[in-house]
Design a protein around this motif. Structure first.
Motif, mmCIF file in Angstrom:
data_model
loop_
_atom_site.group_PDB
_atom_site.id
_atom_site.type_symbol
_atom_site.label_atom_id
_atom_site.label_comp_id
_atom_site.label_asym_id
_atom_site.label_seq_id
_atom_site.Cartn_x
_atom_site.Cartn_y
_atom_site.Cartn_z
ATOM 1 N N ASP A 1 88.753 -76.991 8.143
ATOM 2 C CA ASP A 1 87.653 -77.253 7.064
ATOM 3 C C ASP A 1 86.406 -76.870 7.285
ATOM 4 O O ASP A 1 85.644 -78.038 7.826
ATOM 5 C CB ASP A 1 88.100 -78.402 6.292
ATOM 6 C CG ASP A 1 87.292 -78.517 5.043
ATOM 7 O OD1 ASP A 1 86.627 -77.533 4.615
ATOM 8 O OD2 ASP A 1 87.554 -79.598 4.138
ATOM 9 N N PRO A 2 85.781 -75.862 7.161
ATOM 10 C CA PRO A 2 84.500 -75.593 7.522
ATOM 11 C C PRO A 2 83.484 -76.560 6.589
ATOM 12 O O PRO A 2 82.266 -76.865 7.232
ATOM 13 C CB PRO A 2 84.148 -74.226 6.927
ATOM 14 C CG PRO A 2 85.080 -73.887 6.198
ATOM 15 C CD PRO A 2 86.270 -74.881 6.243
ATOM 16 N N GLU A 3 83.733 -77.285 5.613
ATOM 17 C CA GLU A 3 83.114 -78.293 4.819
ATOM 18 C C GLU A 3 83.198 -79.821 5.228
ATOM 19 O O GLU A 3 82.414 -80.415 4.894
ATOM 20 C CB GLU A 3 83.474 -78.171 3.225
ATOM 21 C CG GLU A 3 83.380 -76.917 2.539
ATOM 22 C CD GLU A 3 81.588 -76.254 2.804
ATOM 23 O OE1 GLU A 3 81.018 -77.007 2.683
ATOM 24 O OE2 GLU A 3 81.627 -74.867 3.023
ATOM 25 N N ASP A 4 84.018 -79.744 6.187
ATOM 26 C CA ASP A 4 84.333 -81.303 6.806
ATOM 27 C C ASP A 4 83.276 -81.531 7.678
ATOM 28 O O ASP A 4 83.300 -80.939 8.902
ATOM 29 C CB ASP A 4 85.757 -81.314 6.974
ATOM 30 C CG ASP A 4 86.178 -82.919 7.729
ATOM 31 O OD1 ASP A 4 85.134 -83.847 7.650
ATOM 32 O OD2 ASP A 4 87.071 -83.114 7.825
ATOM 33 N N THR A 5 82.430 -82.457 7.651
ATOM 34 C CA THR A 5 81.313 -82.743 8.461
ATOM 35 C C THR A 5 81.825 -83.994 9.652
ATOM 36 O O THR A 5 80.707 -84.614 10.047
ATOM 37 C CB THR A 5 79.951 -83.025 7.975
ATOM 38 O OG1 THR A 5 80.000 -83.762 6.926
ATOM 39 C CG2 THR A 5 79.474 -81.482 7.459
ATOM 40 N N SER A 6 82.903 -84.387 9.255
ATOM 41 C CA SER A 6 83.397 -85.785 9.872
ATOM 42 C C SER A 6 83.558 -85.431 11.443
ATOM 43 O O SER A 6 83.788 -84.079 11.698
ATOM 44 C CB SER A 6 84.606 -86.293 9.407
ATOM 45 O OG SER A 6 85.891 -85.570 9.734
ATOM 46 N N VAL B 1 84.594 -81.584 12.502
ATOM 47 C CA VAL B 1 83.669 -80.882 13.604
ATOM 48 C C VAL B 1 84.594 -80.519 14.965
ATOM 49 O O VAL B 1 84.482 -79.475 15.347
ATOM 50 C CB VAL B 1 82.526 -81.440 14.061
ATOM 51 C CG1 VAL B 1 81.544 -80.867 14.877
ATOM 52 C CG2 VAL B 1 81.719 -81.588 12.556
ATOM 53 N N ALA B 2 85.496 -81.345 15.203
ATOM 54 C CA ALA B 2 86.110 -81.301 16.348
ATOM 55 C C ALA B 2 87.106 -80.090 16.013
ATOM 56 O O ALA B 2 87.332 -79.357 16.878
ATOM 57 C CB ALA B 2 87.045 -82.606 16.745
ATOM 58 N N ASN B 3 87.762 -80.229 14.904
ATOM 59 C CA ASN B 3 88.604 -79.027 14.793
ATOM 60 C C ASN B 3 87.972 -77.581 14.357
ATOM 61 O O ASN B 3 88.420 -76.649 14.789
ATOM 62 C CB ASN B 3 89.334 -79.279 13.375
ATOM 63 C CG ASN B 3 90.495 -80.136 13.537
ATOM 64 O OD1 ASN B 3 91.206 -80.201 14.715
ATOM 65 N ND2 ASN B 3 90.714 -80.910 12.400
ATOM 66 N N GLN B 4 86.849 -77.616 14.237
ATOM 67 C CA GLN B 4 85.846 -76.095 13.915
ATOM 68 C C GLN B 4 85.566 -75.790 15.230
ATOM 69 O O GLN B 4 85.772 -74.646 15.509
ATOM 70 C CB GLN B 4 84.567 -76.634 13.078
ATOM 71 C CG GLN B 4 84.677 -76.950 11.681
ATOM 72 C CD GLN B 4 83.630 -77.296 11.014
ATOM 73 O OE1 GLN B 4 82.633 -76.761 11.135
ATOM 74 N NE2 GLN B 4 83.967 -78.247 10.025
ATOM 75 N N MET B 5 85.250 -76.893 16.201
ATOM 76 C CA MET B 5 84.898 -76.407 17.546
ATOM 77 C C MET B 5 86.379 -75.952 18.426
ATOM 78 O O MET B 5 86.030 -74.708 19.156
ATOM 79 C CB MET B 5 84.499 -77.694 18.235
ATOM 80 C CG MET B 5 83.016 -77.921 17.856
ATOM 81 S SD MET B 5 82.389 -79.404 18.661
ATOM 82 C CE MET B 5 82.208 -78.771 20.261
ATOM 83 N N LYS B 6 87.489 -76.611 18.113
ATOM 84 C CA LYS B 6 88.715 -76.080 18.660
ATOM 85 C C LYS B 6 88.965 -74.589 18.373
ATOM 86 O O LYS B 6 89.073 -73.760 18.787
ATOM 87 C CB LYS B 6 89.595 -76.952 18.174
ATOM 88 C CG LYS B 6 90.964 -76.737 18.841
ATOM 89 C CD LYS B 6 92.181 -77.610 18.444
ATOM 90 C CE LYS B 6 93.523 -77.335 18.902
ATOM 91 N NZ LYS B 6 94.586 -78.052 18.643
ATOM 92 N N LEU B 7 88.731 -74.530 16.842
ATOM 93 C CA LEU B 7 89.254 -72.919 16.433
ATOM 94 C C LEU B 7 88.160 -72.150 17.072
ATOM 95 O O LEU B 7 88.609 -71.055 17.463
ATOM 96 C CB LEU B 7 89.046 -73.025 15.022
ATOM 97 C CG LEU B 7 89.359 -71.694 14.298
ATOM 98 C CD1 LEU B 7 90.278 -72.178 12.878
ATOM 99 C CD2 LEU B 7 88.170 -71.078 13.695
#
Length: 226
Positions: free
Chosen positions: A105-110, A114-120
């Motif tokens: 979720d690119p809108e999730d700043t928790s 952020v960890a999931n965004q970095m992983k992807l």
């Protein structure tokens, strides 16, 4: 330190601990033995990393697919991995099919988001994923980043005819030229059997950095089999 003095030290430390409550004991142990404990944890981490690296060196991952924002159980993706291996004629002893789920979720700043965004992002940059199966919002987000391969040259004439109602056309993020960038999979018999998504469009797309195009197309065949 001789055996006697060691026993005395242990006895003295135990006396100190026995007079403390459990919470105080943990704090005392952490304060006084933290360097030793961190050292032990470091050794364990190094051993675990070594085992993981050795295992990975022995295994040939022939296909990697991620179900984004799917929410299914790990048992389901493990079963699908086995089924796909059987579908392509079986795997050799050192081969594996890797299917798993992840949230994005690119809108999730928790911290978790952020960890999931970095992983992807890391997965895509490293070429460690061949295909994403995803909801519409994730597809649009990544398509705008130019993350997906154009499929016209990978699809056979037979596949294009067989799947013509499921081919998803889109514009190239740079040139603006229209092409086939995904398959719409919400009507896939396999997806319906396992109820992988709860409704709405589901897209399967190949990553630009992916290296197993032939197996990716076979995975489409597996998903669309009657």
């Amino acid at each position: 330190m001789d055996e006697r003095s060691l026993k005395e030290v242990i006895r003295e430390e135990w006396k100190k601990l026995s007079g403390l409550k459990w919470g105080q004991r943990l704090g005392y142990i952490w304060d006084y033995y933290k360097p030793l404990m961190l050292g032990i944890l470091g050794i364990i981490a190094v051993i675990s990393l070594g085992i993981s690296l050795y295992r990975n060196a022995q295994i040939d991952t022939i296909f990697q697919g991620y179900f984004i924002n799917c929410g299914t159980l790990p048992e389901i993706t493990e079963q699908m991995s086995q089924e796909f291996g059987d579908y392509i004629g079986g795997l050799e002893r050192n081969q594996e099919v890797f299917l798993t789920t992840m949230s994005y979720d690119p809108e999730d700043t928790s911290q978790y988001g952020v960890a999931n965004q970095m992983k992807l992002t890391t997965l895509m940059a490293a070429g460690d994923v061949d295909m994403f199966l995803m909801d519409e919002e994730t597809y649009e987000e990544l398509q705008n980043l130019g993350a997906f391969k154009e499929l016209s040259e990978l699809l056979t004439t037979e596949q294009q005819e067989k799947w013509k109602e499921y081919l998803h056309y889109d514009e190239d993020s740079e040139s603006g030229e229209e092409g086939i960038y995904a398959l719409e999979l919400q009507a896939s018999p396999v997806m319906e059997e396992y109820q992988l998504y709860g409704g709405g469009p589901v897209y399967g797309a190949l990553m630009v950095s992916g290296t197993h195009d032939e197996l990716s197309m076979q995975f489409f065949e597996y998903l669309m089999k009657e």
